[in-house]
Design an enzyme around this catalytic site. Sequence first.
Site, short mmCIF file in Angstrom:
data_model
loop_
_atom_site.label_atom_id
_atom_site.label_comp_id
_atom_site.label_asym_id
_atom_site.label_seq_id
_atom_site.Cartn_x
_atom_site.Cartn_y
_atom_site.Cartn_z
N LYS A 1 -0.02 5.26 -6.04
CA LYS A 1 -0.99 5.20 -7.13
C LYS A 1 -1.95 6.37 -7.07
O LYS A 1 -2.23 7.03 -8.09
CB LYS A 1 -1.77 3.89 -7.06
CG LYS A 1 -2.94 3.79 -8.02
CD LYS A 1 -3.91 2.71 -7.59
CE LYS A 1 -4.63 3.10 -6.30
NZ LYS A 1 -5.51 2.01 -5.80
N TYR B 1 -8.82 -4.10 -11.53
CA TYR B 1 -8.75 -2.71 -11.09
C TYR B 1 -7.34 -2.13 -11.22
O TYR B 1 -7.16 -0.95 -11.51
CB TYR B 1 -9.29 -2.56 -9.67
CG TYR B 1 -8.41 -3.10 -8.58
CD1 TYR B 1 -7.49 -2.29 -7.94
CD2 TYR B 1 -8.50 -4.42 -8.16
CE1 TYR B 1 -6.67 -2.77 -6.93
CE2 TYR B 1 -7.70 -4.92 -7.16
CZ TYR B 1 -6.78 -4.09 -6.54
OH TYR B 1 -5.98 -4.58 -5.55
N GLU C 1 -6.70 1.23 -13.34
CA GLU C 1 -6.15 2.41 -12.69
C GLU C 1 -4.89 2.90 -13.37
O GLU C 1 -4.69 4.10 -13.57
CB GLU C 1 -5.90 2.11 -11.21
CG GLU C 1 -7.19 1.97 -10.42
CD GLU C 1 -6.99 1.57 -8.98
OE1 GLU C 1 -7.90 1.85 -8.17
OE2 GLU C 1 -5.94 0.97 -8.65
N HIS D 1 -29.06 19.48 -2.51
CA HIS D 1 -29.06 20.03 -3.87
C HIS D 1 -28.19 21.28 -3.95
O HIS D 1 -28.18 22.08 -3.00
CB HIS D 1 -30.50 20.36 -4.27
CG HIS D 1 -30.65 20.84 -5.67
ND1 HIS D 1 -30.54 20.01 -6.75
CD2 HIS D 1 -30.88 22.10 -6.15
CE1 HIS D 1 -30.72 20.71 -7.86
NE2 HIS D 1 -30.93 21.98 -7.52
N CYS E 1 0.82 -1.21 0.00
CA CYS E 1 0.00 0.00 0.00
C CYS E 1 0.85 1.26 0.00
O CYS E 1 0.67 2.15 -0.82
CB CYS E 1 -0.94 0.00 1.20
SG CYS E 1 -1.97 1.49 1.30
N CYS F 1 -1.52 1.61 -3.07
CA CYS F 1 -2.55 2.63 -2.89
C CYS F 1 -2.03 4.05 -2.84
O CYS F 1 -2.54 4.94 -3.53
CB CYS F 1 -3.34 2.37 -1.61
SG CYS F 1 -3.71 0.65 -1.28
N GLU G 1 -27.16 13.57 -4.56
CA GLU G 1 -28.59 13.61 -4.25
C GLU G 1 -29.37 12.58 -5.06
O GLU G 1 -30.44 12.12 -4.64
CB GLU G 1 -29.16 15.00 -4.49
CG GLU G 1 -29.24 15.43 -5.94
CD GLU G 1 -29.82 16.83 -6.10
OE1 GLU G 1 -30.94 17.06 -5.61
OE2 GLU G 1 -29.13 17.69 -6.70
#
Length: 454
Positions: free
Chosen positions: A50, A179, A183, A433, A42, A47, A438
């Site tokens: 990256k 993934y 990525e 909003h 990581c 992570c 939303e």
Amino acid sequence: MKYDYDLFVIGAGSGGVRAARIASQAGARVAVAEEYRIGGTCVIRGCVPKKFLVYGAEFSQMFADAPGYGWTVGPASFDWPTLRDNVQKEVSRLSGIYASNLAKAGVTAFEERAEVVDAHTVKLKKSGGEVSAERILIATGGRPYLPEGLPGLELGITSNEAFLLPKFPERILIVGGGYVALEFANIFHGLGAKTRILHRGDKMLRGFDDDLRAHMHIEVERGGTQLTLKATLTKLEKAGGAIRATLSTGETVDTYAIGRDPATSGLGLERAGVKLDDAGAVIVDEYSQSCVESIYAIGDVTNRMNLTPVAIRDGHAFADTIYNQRPTPVDHSSVPSAVFGRPPIGSVGLSESDARRSFDAVDIYRTNFRPMRNMLSGNQERTLMKIVADGKSGKLLGVHIAGEDAPEMVQLAAVAVKAGLTKQQWDSTMALHPTAAEELVLMREKVAAPGSAA
């Protein structure tokens, strides 16, 4: 019998460091060995670096969108060494913090490879010494998968080396549809490389919801990345100043990256009697214990759910179970995950197909729209939001988003899924909003079931 340590941890990534610290703070004598750099996948090659590269890649789209909002942006240029070196400075800083935290907790750190000799013995490869421990914890994470027997394999690189490239490539072929591949495709394309993804399957992102997978296929190609599906890499060879990849036709590429496997090769686990699955992952029970009573494993090396927060939770739970006398199994259900592609993905809970296999009735709510942010810029990227609910109880089963800020939204949606909220409770929340988020509480119309008229 007296051992040198109560616990010996092999691997100083996020999970191993957490387990070592908690065990030591509980009074155990703990040592940890790390053959590369403290911090693990990581922090060092996953992570953290990256995400910094993802941030860097986002600027190209920002520059493209700016004129629609009245900004005149002069000629922009990108300097890879600056980004690469700044990222590595931060990685080194974080690695130092991990090492400092281990020392503060009283953990002995060996910065060398360790291998299992037997149920209670570890051999340090650099110094050659052997250390005994009442318990051994395997936390070695994963390693890049490399296809055995591929001609020219040594010419390519993996996701590990991608962070340290001496020169930024003009063209890149990325092999894989998971993934990690998506990525890195986002990163290299966003930074200016002509990018192509090669995947043997007919869809990317196996394990994610099918609607989300289809949406990402459209958006990746819309963004300018070329997809080649249902094809494989058969050969790499030098061709002038580039590397030629042989598929069904010849292609010229600069580098490639593919998936990851559990890092158990050569650790000596089989010698100690530890059972591994077909992928080489350590088979463990709900308390992370292997079939050998004194040997445990956590994180990616168990291949249960390969995410940093899961490894950390596994490590903490192991230490609490053994050294704080608090038996703590880890619940790996409804864990949120993200893919930092273009657009990013956030997902938690069951996909539609998984839900239909487990529940008699399933309700689906879905919306696909062009977010407000993209209107003035002419950006055609669209957002997909999908909710999966139990058709009988109304309980939320899954939330899946592909769009700007999707990971941020799903982290909070995961609270609702984990808590077992119903769709009615979810909808009773007032919309905020104007936001993209939303739309999550405004989806009231069920999508027609598969095979029925829309």
